[in-house]
Design a protein around this motif. Structure first.
Motif, PDB file in Angstrom:
ATOM      1  N   ALA A  89       4.525   1.220  -8.052  1.00  0.00           N
ATOM      2  CA  ALA A  89       3.337   1.702  -7.343  1.00  0.00           C
ATOM      3  C   ALA A  89       2.193   0.705  -7.475  1.00  0.00           C
ATOM      4  CB  ALA A  89       2.916   3.065  -7.893  1.00  0.00           C
ATOM      5  N   SER A  90       2.057   0.106  -8.648  1.00  0.00           N
ATOM      6  CA  SER A  90       0.968  -0.845  -8.885  1.00  0.00           C
ATOM      7  C   SER A  90       1.098  -2.077  -8.005  1.00  0.00           C
ATOM      8  CB  SER A  90       0.943  -1.241 -10.365  1.00  0.00           C
ATOM      9  OG  SER A  90      -0.125  -2.124 -10.626  1.00  0.00           O
ATOM     10  N   PHE A  91       2.288  -2.693  -7.955  1.00  0.00           N
ATOM     11  CA  PHE A  91       2.386  -3.900  -7.126  1.00  0.00           C
ATOM     12  C   PHE A  91       2.399  -3.571  -5.638  1.00  0.00           C
ATOM     13  CE2 PHE A  91       7.161  -3.778  -7.930  1.00  0.00           C
ATOM     14  CZ  PHE A  91       7.552  -3.606  -6.612  1.00  0.00           C
ATOM     15  N   THR A  92       2.794  -2.346  -5.278  1.00  0.00           N
ATOM     16  CA  THR A  92       2.706  -1.959  -3.867  1.00  0.00           C
ATOM     17  C   THR A  92       1.248  -1.864  -3.447  1.00  0.00           C
ATOM     18  OG1 THR A  92       4.806  -0.764  -4.028  1.00  0.00           O
ATOM     19  CG2 THR A  92       3.375  -0.222  -2.167  1.00  0.00           C
ATOM     20  N   ARG A  93       0.413  -1.315  -4.310  1.00  0.00           N
ATOM     21  CA  ARG A  93      -1.028  -1.281  -4.014  1.00  0.00           C
ATOM     22  C   ARG A  93      -1.616  -2.677  -4.015  1.00  0.00           C
ATOM     23  NH1 ARG A  93      -0.714   3.712  -7.339  1.00  0.00           N
ATOM     24  NH2 ARG A  93      -0.964   5.447  -5.859  1.00  0.00           N
ATOM     25  N   ASN A  94      -1.058  -3.567  -4.841  1.00  0.00           N
ATOM     26  CA  ASN A  94      -1.490  -4.965  -4.827  1.00  0.00           C
ATOM     27  C   ASN A  94      -1.197  -5.615  -3.477  1.00  0.00           C
ATOM     28  OD1 ASN A  94       0.385  -7.751  -5.567  1.00  0.00           O
ATOM     29  ND2 ASN A  94      -1.834  -7.886  -5.626  1.00  0.00           N
ATOM     30  N   LEU A  95      -0.024  -5.345  -2.925  1.00  0.00           N
ATOM     31  CA  LEU A  95       0.302  -5.860  -1.596  1.00  0.00           C
ATOM     32  C   LEU A  95      -0.674  -5.322  -0.558  1.00  0.00           C
ATOM     33  CD1 LEU A  95       4.202  -5.565  -1.644  1.00  0.00           C
ATOM     34  CD2 LEU A  95       2.890  -7.694  -1.549  1.00  0.00           C
ATOM     35  N   ALA A  96      -1.005  -4.030  -0.673  1.00  0.00           N
ATOM     36  CA  ALA A  96      -1.948  -3.430   0.270  1.00  0.00           C
ATOM     37  C   ALA A  96      -3.317  -4.093   0.173  1.00  0.00           C
ATOM     38  CB  ALA A  96      -2.063  -1.931   0.006  1.00  0.00           C
ATOM     39  N   TYR A  97      -3.705  -4.491  -1.018  1.00  0.00           N
ATOM     40  CA  TYR A  97      -4.979  -5.202  -1.208  1.00  0.00           C
ATOM     41  C   TYR A  97      -5.035  -6.471  -0.356  1.00  0.00           C
ATOM     42  CZ  TYR A  97      -8.534  -8.007  -3.636  1.00  0.00           C
ATOM     43  OH  TYR A  97      -9.612  -8.794  -3.939  1.00  0.00           O
ATOM     44  N   HIS A  98      -3.876  -7.105  -0.197  1.00  0.00           N
ATOM     45  CA  HIS A  98      -3.800  -8.334   0.606  1.00  0.00           C
ATOM     46  C   HIS A  98      -3.510  -8.045   2.078  1.00  0.00           C
ATOM     47  CE1 HIS A  98      -4.210 -11.117  -2.698  1.00  0.00           C
ATOM     48  NE2 HIS A  98      -3.274 -10.476  -3.376  1.00  0.00           N
ATOM     49  N   GLY A  99      -3.523  -6.763   2.455  1.00  0.00           N
ATOM     50  CA  GLY A  99      -3.329  -6.414   3.857  1.00  0.00           C
ATOM     51  C   GLY A  99      -1.914  -6.071   4.243  1.00  0.00           C
ATOM     52  N   VAL A 100      -1.000  -6.065   3.251  1.00  0.00           N
ATOM     53  CA  VAL A 100       0.400  -5.718   3.520  1.00  0.00           C
ATOM     54  C   VAL A 100       0.564  -4.228   3.224  1.00  0.00           C
ATOM     55  CG1 VAL A 100       2.812  -6.250   3.035  1.00  0.00           C
ATOM     56  CG2 VAL A 100       1.066  -8.028   2.780  1.00  0.00           C
ATOM     57  N   ARG A 101       0.479  -3.409   4.248  1.00  0.00           N
ATOM     58  CA  ARG A 101       0.438  -1.954   4.032  1.00  0.00           C
ATOM     59  C   ARG A 101       1.720  -1.259   4.506  1.00  0.00           C
ATOM     60  NH1 ARG A 101      -5.243   0.459   5.767  1.00  0.00           N
ATOM     61  NH2 ARG A 101      -4.682   1.949   4.117  1.00  0.00           N
ATOM     62  N   LYS A 102       2.688  -2.031   4.953  1.00  0.00           N
ATOM     63  CA  LYS A 102       3.993  -1.496   5.342  1.00  0.00           C
ATOM     64  C   LYS A 102       5.055  -2.188   4.493  1.00  0.00           C
ATOM     65  CE  LYS A 102       2.440  -0.866  10.130  1.00  0.00           C
ATOM     66  NZ  LYS A 102       2.680  -1.273  11.544  1.00  0.00           N
ATOM     67  N   VAL A 103       5.827  -1.392   3.768  1.00  0.00           N
ATOM     68  CA  VAL A 103       6.750  -1.943   2.768  1.00  0.00           C
ATOM     69  C   VAL A 103       8.119  -1.290   2.893  1.00  0.00           C
ATOM     70  CG1 VAL A 103       7.177  -2.227   0.292  1.00  0.00           C
ATOM     71  CG2 VAL A 103       4.827  -2.359   1.183  1.00  0.00           C
ATOM     72  N   VAL A 104       9.150  -2.117   2.817  1.00  0.00           N
ATOM     73  CA  VAL A 104      10.518  -1.616   2.694  1.00  0.00           C
ATOM     74  C   VAL A 104      11.025  -1.980   1.302  1.00  0.00           C
ATOM     75  CG1 VAL A 104      12.877  -1.664   3.572  1.00  0.00           C
ATOM     76  CG2 VAL A 104      10.959  -1.887   5.163  1.00  0.00           C
ATOM     77  N   PHE A 105      11.339  -0.967   0.509  1.00  0.00           N
ATOM     78  CA  PHE A 105      11.978  -1.204  -0.776  1.00  0.00           C
ATOM     79  C   PHE A 105      13.468  -1.441  -0.506  1.00  0.00           C
ATOM     80  CE2 PHE A 105       8.604   1.846  -2.506  1.00  0.00           C
ATOM     81  CZ  PHE A 105       7.765   0.815  -2.900  1.00  0.00           C
ATOM     82  N   VAL A 106      13.883  -2.699  -0.551  1.00  0.00           N
ATOM     83  CA  VAL A 106      15.275  -3.067  -0.293  1.00  0.00           C
ATOM     84  C   VAL A 106      16.032  -2.876  -1.605  1.00  0.00           C
ATOM     85  CG1 VAL A 106      16.835  -4.870   0.537  1.00  0.00           C
ATOM     86  CG2 VAL A 106      14.513  -4.690   1.475  1.00  0.00           C
TER      87      VAL A 106
END
Length: 255
Positions: A89-106
């Motif tokens: 959850a923490s690094f997913t929010r980190n990605l969102a901070y950089h504008g990456v708000r759509k994520v696929v957990f492969v």
């Protein structure tokens, strides 16, 4: 694009609005014939090749997952489930901070599934990001079932075939027969479900060598066929996600 290979000036303006493919697996026993890195090697291969094909972002791989049910076998590593969920959850929010708000957990490890689903709910409920869990064999269930008579949920022919295709040098082909004979061919042979309750917690309680299915049925050719089919599914999922307005992915209003 692979995030870890890029210098930060080259990432400026490239991250905002893209889809991130985050590979996650485990480092755990996969029987006498497969490497402990089986799951994270599979996940990384899918994420890397999907990113190459689609132009989306691939992040570094999460190599250790929720695997305490394999702990009796030497070399298995794991993290506690709450720590895993907090980390992802923490690094997913980190990605969102950089504008990456759509994520696929492969994802390529069954023990991660419920926890990744929970993380996806958390970051969606807070409207930080939209993250969905994807597991390769769940995307092509009929093809997997048709490929093998005795598939097995762990260390079986489907994972064996993929590693034979992706990293043949890591497979102990001379141990395939031993893996089959020392494991459990069919879950129907087990007697660890009583009156609707699962009475076991660890893999070793069901399988002496930790694996299930018929590993001798695996070939690199089958692995390639399965990989290509699942890769198509992943690319389609990522493209679909890219097409969705972010607002449409957020929780609906209260009725």
């Amino acid at each position: 694009m692979y995030l870890a290979d890029e210098a930060w000036p080259d990432l400026a303006g490239e991250l905002d609005g893209t889809v991130a493919l985050v590979p996650l697996g485990s480092t755990e026993q996969h029987g006498p014939h497969l490497p402990e890195g089986t799951d994270h090697l599979i996940a990384e291969a899918f994420a890397r090749r999907a990113a190459d094909r689609t132009g989306f972002l691939c992040t570094p791989t999460v190599n250790i997952g929720v695997s305490p049910h394999h702990r009796q076998f030497p070399g298995t590593m794991w993290v506690d489930a709450p720590a895993f969920r907090q980390y992802v959850a923490s690094f997913t929010r980190n990605l969102a901070y950089h504008g990456v708000r759509k994520v696929v957990f492969v994802n390529a490890h069954g023990g991660n599934v419920q926890h990744l689903r929970e993380v996806g709910r958390r970051v969606r409920d807070t409207e930080d990001a939209y993250a969905v869990e994807w597991m390769w064999d769940n995307s092509i269930p009929d093809l997997v079932d048709d490929a093998f008579e005795h598939n097995g949920p762990h260390g079986g022919p489907k994972e064996t075939a993929l590693i034979q295709y992706l990293h043949e040098e890591l497979v102990h082909d001379d141990r395939l027969q031993d893996a089959h004979e020392g494991g459990v061919e069919s879950l129907a042979d087990l007697d660890t479900v009583r009156n609707g309750a699962r009475t076991f917690y660890d893999a070793v309680e069901n399988s002496e060598n930790g694996v299930f299915g018929d590993q001798t049925d695996a070939t690199p050719e089958k692995g390639e066929e399965l990989f290509d089919a699942a890769l198509d599914e992943l690319c389609q999922l990522a493209t679909w996600l890219d097409d969705q307005p972010f607002e449409a992915l957020l929780p609906p209003e209260r009725v």
